[in-house]
Design a protein around this motif. Sequence first.
Motif, PDB file in Angstrom:
ATOM      1  N   TYR A  75       0.780  -1.239   0.000  1.00  0.00           N
ATOM      2  CA  TYR A  75       0.000   0.000   0.000  1.00  0.00           C
ATOM      3  C   TYR A  75       0.816   1.295   0.000  1.00  0.00           C
ATOM      4  N   THR A  76       2.081   1.231   0.353  1.00  0.00           N
ATOM      5  CA  THR A  76       2.896   2.457   0.389  1.00  0.00           C
ATOM      6  C   THR A  76       4.120   2.348  -0.518  1.00  0.00           C
ATOM      7  N   CYS A  77       4.945   1.364  -0.275  1.00  0.00           N
ATOM      8  CA  CYS A  77       6.195   1.215  -1.040  1.00  0.00           C
ATOM      9  C   CYS A  77       5.936   0.336  -2.266  1.00  0.00           C
ATOM     10  N   MET A  78       5.039   0.820  -3.127  1.00  0.00           N
ATOM     11  CA  MET A  78       4.593   0.026  -4.265  1.00  0.00           C
ATOM     12  C   MET A  78       5.654  -0.033  -5.357  1.00  0.00           C
ATOM     13  N   ALA A  79       5.534  -1.031  -6.227  1.00  0.00           N
ATOM     14  CA  ALA A  79       6.593  -1.316  -7.197  1.00  0.00           C
ATOM     15  C   ALA A  79       6.832  -0.159  -8.169  1.00  0.00           C
ATOM     16  N   ARG A  80       5.783   0.285  -8.840  1.00  0.00           N
ATOM     17  CA  ARG A  80       5.979   1.264  -9.904  1.00  0.00           C
ATOM     18  C   ARG A  80       6.119   2.691  -9.394  1.00  0.00           C
ATOM     19  N   LYS A  81       5.312   3.034  -8.399  1.00  0.00           N
ATOM     20  CA  LYS A  81       5.343   4.412  -7.903  1.00  0.00           C
ATOM     21  C   LYS A  81       5.144   4.425  -6.394  1.00  0.00           C
ATOM     22  N   PRO A  82       6.231   4.338  -5.650  1.00  0.00           N
ATOM     23  CA  PRO A  82       6.109   4.361  -4.184  1.00  0.00           C
ATOM     24  C   PRO A  82       5.532   5.686  -3.709  1.00  0.00           C
ATOM     25  N   ARG A  83       4.755   5.610  -2.642  1.00  0.00           N
ATOM     26  CA  ARG A  83       4.098   6.805  -2.101  1.00  0.00           C
ATOM     27  C   ARG A  83       4.979   7.408  -0.992  1.00  0.00           C
ATOM     28  N   CYS A  84       6.142   7.875  -1.390  1.00  0.00           N
ATOM     29  CA  CYS A  84       7.133   8.361  -0.416  1.00  0.00           C
ATOM     30  C   CYS A  84       6.601   9.538   0.407  1.00  0.00           C
ATOM     31  N   GLY A  85       5.766  10.370  -0.206  1.00  0.00           N
ATOM     32  CA  GLY A  85       5.266  11.549   0.489  1.00  0.00           C
ATOM     33  C   GLY A  85       4.360  11.231   1.662  1.00  0.00           C
ATOM     34  N   SER A  86       3.769  10.026   1.688  1.00  0.00           N
ATOM     35  CA  SER A  86       2.895   9.653   2.797  1.00  0.00           C
ATOM     36  C   SER A  86       3.444   8.466   3.580  1.00  0.00           C
ATOM     37  N   CYS A  87       4.733   8.242   3.470  1.00  0.00           N
ATOM     38  CA  CYS A  87       5.381   7.093   4.108  1.00  0.00           C
ATOM     39  C   CYS A  87       5.854   7.456   5.516  1.00  0.00           C
ATOM     40  N   VAL A  88       5.498   6.631   6.499  1.00  0.00           N
ATOM     41  CA  VAL A  88       5.854   6.934   7.895  1.00  0.00           C
ATOM     42  C   VAL A  88       7.333   6.706   8.188  1.00  0.00           C
ATOM     43  N   ILE A  89       8.041   6.043   7.274  1.00  0.00           N
ATOM     44  CA  ILE A  89       9.480   5.814   7.500  1.00  0.00           C
ATOM     45  C   ILE A  89      10.329   6.491   6.424  1.00  0.00           C
ATOM     46  N   GLU A  90       9.742   7.467   5.735  1.00  0.00           N
ATOM     47  CA  GLU A  90      10.427   8.110   4.605  1.00  0.00           C
ATOM     48  C   GLU A  90      11.803   8.656   4.988  1.00  0.00           C
ATOM     49  N   ASP A  91      11.911   9.284   6.159  1.00  0.00           N
ATOM     50  CA  ASP A  91      13.174   9.901   6.550  1.00  0.00           C
ATOM     51  C   ASP A  91      14.220   8.873   6.973  1.00  0.00           C
ATOM     52  N   LEU A  92      13.799   7.649   7.212  1.00  0.00           N
ATOM     53  CA  LEU A  92      14.723   6.582   7.606  1.00  0.00           C
ATOM     54  C   LEU A  92      15.136   5.723   6.418  1.00  0.00           C
ATOM     55  N   CYS A  93      14.317   5.746   5.383  1.00  0.00           N
ATOM     56  CA  CYS A  93      14.548   4.938   4.186  1.00  0.00           C
ATOM     57  C   CYS A  93      15.758   5.459   3.416  1.00  0.00           C
ATOM     58  N   GLU A  94      16.564   4.547   2.878  1.00  0.00           N
ATOM     59  CA  GLU A  94      17.779   4.944   2.161  1.00  0.00           C
ATOM     60  C   GLU A  94      17.637   4.831   0.642  1.00  0.00           C
ATOM     61  N   TYR A  95      16.400   4.767   0.164  1.00  0.00           N
ATOM     62  CA  TYR A  95      16.138   4.741  -1.268  1.00  0.00           C
ATOM     63  C   TYR A  95      16.494   6.097  -1.880  1.00  0.00           C
ATOM     64  N   ARG A  96      17.274   6.093  -2.941  1.00  0.00           N
ATOM     65  CA  ARG A  96      17.797   7.353  -3.506  1.00  0.00           C
ATOM     66  C   ARG A  96      16.850   8.034  -4.485  1.00  0.00           C
ATOM     67  N   GLU A  97      15.854   7.293  -4.992  1.00  0.00           N
ATOM     68  CA  GLU A  97      14.994   7.856  -6.035  1.00  0.00           C
ATOM     69  C   GLU A  97      13.571   8.014  -5.506  1.00  0.00           C
ATOM     70  N   LYS A  98      13.432   8.715  -4.416  1.00  0.00           N
ATOM     71  CA  LYS A  98      12.114   8.861  -3.784  1.00  0.00           C
ATOM     72  C   LYS A  98      11.156   9.660  -4.664  1.00  0.00           C
ATOM     73  N   VAL A  99       9.869   9.310  -4.539  1.00  0.00           N
ATOM     74  CA  VAL A  99       8.820   9.899  -5.356  1.00  0.00           C
ATOM     75  C   VAL A  99       7.850  10.656  -4.454  1.00  0.00           C
ATOM     76  N   TYR A 100       7.611  11.933  -4.776  1.00  0.00           N
ATOM     77  CA  TYR A 100       6.761  12.761  -3.917  1.00  0.00           C
ATOM     78  C   TYR A 100       5.534  13.298  -4.627  1.00  0.00           C
ATOM     79  N   SER A 101       5.284  12.866  -5.844  1.00  0.00           N
ATOM     80  CA  SER A 101       4.113  13.371  -6.552  1.00  0.00           C
ATOM     81  C   SER A 101       3.437  12.247  -7.311  1.00  0.00           C
TER      82      SER A 101
END
Length: 211
Positions: free
Chosen positions: A185-211
């Motif tokens: 529901y959040t870290c989905m394959a094609r388009k992760p919902r980084c803007g509403s992710c409760v662990i966004e600031d802890l995640c080390e994914y470099r290509e975060k998506v906010y829109s």
Amino acid sequence: MNNEKRREIFRRLQEANPEPTTELSWSTPFELLVAVALSAQSTDVGVNKATARLFAIANTPQALLELGLEGVKEQIRTLGLYNNKAKNLIKMCELLVRDHGGEVPNSRTALEALPGVGRKTANVILNTAFGEPTIAVDTHIFRVANRTHLAPGKNVDQVERKLLRVVPTPYRRDAHHWLILHGRYTCMARKPRCGSCVIEDLCEYREKVYS
């Protein structure tokens, strides 16, 4: 990723969802085993519709045997690979009745000896039905573990072994469900919902998506 970050990730996931569980419908270990066995290449929603029909008339190994192969096929024909799944269910029920008194065993060896049951399915049963701190790595958990750098690995076995090493003990029993739901529901394959992710600031994914 360091252990402090990992602990905070699971603390937040727990805070957001204190009692996570599978989205498959079940009321007994046998029903869960059947549902998980049917879930390959099928959605949980689709499986739940099929098992609602099936369990209404047969929800024990003996009852499924009495329903017979064609009867099982008729109830699950909306699912992909239903012919093979029905055959495996009948063989599984034969072994459960013959070797386990019609009960689902709570040992990995016995579970993996059942037709159609591999390590991932056994992990789900041990965790969800029997409360053991196992982690069944599906595509969602594999993606989340690698994308966040929580427990990167080249294959599901590597990810499972690493998660069992690095997930803090208090969170290990529910980690399986938190990670699956997060991936679904959040870290989905094609388009992760980084803007509403409760662990966004802890995640080390470099290509975060906010829109």
